[in-house]
Motif scaffolding. Structure first.
Motif, short mmCIF file in Angstrom:
data_model
loop_
_atom_site.label_atom_id
_atom_site.label_comp_id
_atom_site.label_asym_id
_atom_site.label_seq_id
_atom_site.Cartn_x
_atom_site.Cartn_y
_atom_site.Cartn_z
N LEU A 1 -36.03 16.48 -3.39
CA LEU A 1 -37.51 17.53 -3.10
C LEU A 1 -36.78 18.95 -2.47
CD1 LEU A 1 -40.25 15.50 -2.03
CD2 LEU A 1 -39.36 15.63 -4.52
N ASP A 2 -37.17 19.98 -3.03
CA ASP A 2 -37.05 21.36 -1.94
C ASP A 2 -37.82 21.21 -0.80
OD1 ASP A 2 -39.51 22.45 -2.78
OD2 ASP A 2 -38.65 23.53 -4.58
N ASP A 3 -37.43 22.25 -0.09
CA ASP A 3 -38.21 22.13 1.26
C ASP A 3 -39.58 22.19 1.18
OD1 ASP A 3 -35.67 22.43 2.38
OD2 ASP A 3 -35.67 24.46 2.68
N ALA A 4 -40.22 23.19 -0.06
CA ALA A 4 -41.71 23.06 0.15
C ALA A 4 -42.29 21.91 -0.34
CB ALA A 4 -42.09 24.20 -0.81
N GLU A 5 -41.47 21.20 -1.34
CA GLU A 5 -41.89 20.09 -1.84
C GLU A 5 -41.96 18.86 -0.85
OE1 GLU A 5 -40.60 20.66 -6.47
OE2 GLU A 5 -39.27 19.77 -5.05
N ALA A 6 -40.99 18.81 -0.10
CA ALA A 6 -40.86 17.95 1.09
C ALA A 6 -41.77 18.01 2.03
CB ALA A 6 -39.41 17.75 1.59
N ILE A 7 -41.94 19.07 2.45
CA ILE A 7 -43.03 19.46 3.60
C ILE A 7 -44.58 19.03 2.88
CG2 ILE A 7 -44.40 21.27 4.75
CD1 ILE A 7 -41.93 22.86 4.96
N ALA A 8 -44.71 19.29 1.60
CA ALA A 8 -45.95 18.98 0.97
C ALA A 8 -46.29 17.40 1.17
CB ALA A 8 -46.07 19.57 -0.24
N ALA A 9 -45.08 16.62 0.79
CA ALA A 9 -45.23 15.43 0.43
C ALA A 9 -45.49 14.73 2.25
CB ALA A 9 -43.81 14.66 -0.18
N LEU A 10 -44.53 15.25 2.84
CA LEU A 10 -44.77 14.67 4.25
C LEU A 10 -46.12 14.73 5.01
CD1 LEU A 10 -41.38 15.94 5.53
CD2 LEU A 10 -42.21 13.42 5.53
N THR A 11 -46.69 16.21 4.87
CA THR A 11 -47.88 16.20 5.49
C THR A 11 -49.07 15.80 4.61
OG1 THR A 11 -48.05 18.71 4.22
CG2 THR A 11 -47.19 18.64 6.53
N ALA A 12 -49.04 15.07 3.65
CA ALA A 12 -50.01 14.34 2.80
C ALA A 12 -50.13 13.16 3.62
CB ALA A 12 -49.52 14.29 1.26
N ILE A 13 -49.20 12.52 4.27
CA ILE A 13 -49.49 11.37 5.00
C ILE A 13 -50.33 11.73 6.16
CG2 ILE A 13 -48.19 9.54 6.00
CD1 ILE A 13 -45.77 10.35 4.46
N LYS A 14 -51.36 10.74 6.40
CA LYS A 14 -52.16 10.93 7.52
C LYS A 14 -51.20 10.85 8.82
CE LYS A 14 -56.45 9.10 9.68
NZ LYS A 14 -57.52 8.34 9.57
N GLY A 15 -51.48 11.69 9.95
CA GLY A 15 -50.53 11.47 10.90
C GLY A 15 -49.42 12.38 10.97
N VAL A 16 -49.01 13.15 10.06
CA VAL A 16 -47.64 13.81 9.79
C VAL A 16 -48.14 15.27 9.77
CG1 VAL A 16 -45.69 14.39 8.80
CG2 VAL A 16 -46.56 12.14 8.83
#
Length: 216
Positions: free
Chosen positions: A120-135
């Motif tokens: 994943l590129d940076d934006a995609e990775a950030i979106a995937a990570l912040t979709a997790i509750k607590g991140v």
């Protein structure tokens, strides 16, 4: 597997940053060469970041040691196999134990693939990570910097970075998160290196190695 930026990469980035932004010249001059301290990545790396937040360095090390000893192997499956109350006996707060379950569940259920996050590129990775509750956003950004070795991520919400930016630009007020992100655009594609420089400079000022008069 993530790899840390090399010394040559960091040197090239420092040179590019001073060429692109005169405000960084004295900071680069003041901060000695540094190595990129790459932390363990993947699920273990993110879980550890959550565990270590908002506690002292010593307490974080002690708690993480108990977690590793208690789980045997820090994997999503091992975390999910332990109820929240069991995880709390390892020194975690109830909230952090629940967040551990959320992160583990996201991986097991395929919402995020920690084994191949580099796809994943940076934006995609950030979106995937912040979709997790607590991140949160800061956690996602610093995870990509310190656990993935990504070199163009900037945690604009970091108060220390904002304060260092205020000194660098000789401002009366600390920039907001939105302003910090906008200011950091000038440092692409080396924003992570810029963040390292600003953090190091901020730390030197706070330790009294550089006077505020010289920095401000």
């Amino acid at each position: 597997m993530p790899t840390a930026p090399t010394a040559d990469h960091i040197l090239t980035a420092r040179q590019a940053l001073t060429a692109a932004d005169p405000a960084l010249v004295r900071i680069v001059d003041a901060v000695p060469p540094f190595e990129w301290r790459l932390r363990t990545g993947g699920f273990e790396g993110l879980f550890r970041m959550i565990v270590e937040q908002q506690v002292s360095v010593a307490a974080a090390a002690s708690i993480w040691r108990r977690v590793v000893e208690g789980l045997g192997e820090v994997t999503p499956e091992a975390v999910l196999a332990r109820p929240v109350e069991d995880l709390r006996t390892l020194g975690l707060s109830g909230q952090k134990a629940r967040y551990g379950h959320e992160i583990a569940r996201a991986h097991v259920e395929g919402h995020i693939d920690f084994d191949h996050l580099e796809r994943l590129d940076d934006a995609e990775a950030i979106a995937a990570l912040t979709a997790i509750k607590g991140v949160g956003l800061w956690t996602a950004e610093t995870f990509l910097m310190f656990c993935e070795g990504r070199t163009d991520v900037f945690p604009g919400g970091d108060v220390a970075l904002q304060e260092a930016m205020r000194w660098a630009d000789r401002l009366d007020d600390r920039p907001t998160q939105k302003q910090a992100y906008a200011r950091a655009e000038a440092w692409r594609p080396h924003r992570s290196v810029a963040a390292h420089l600003l953090w190091s400079w901020y730390g030197a000022v706070k330790r009294g190695e550089i006077s505020l008069e010289a920095a401000a």
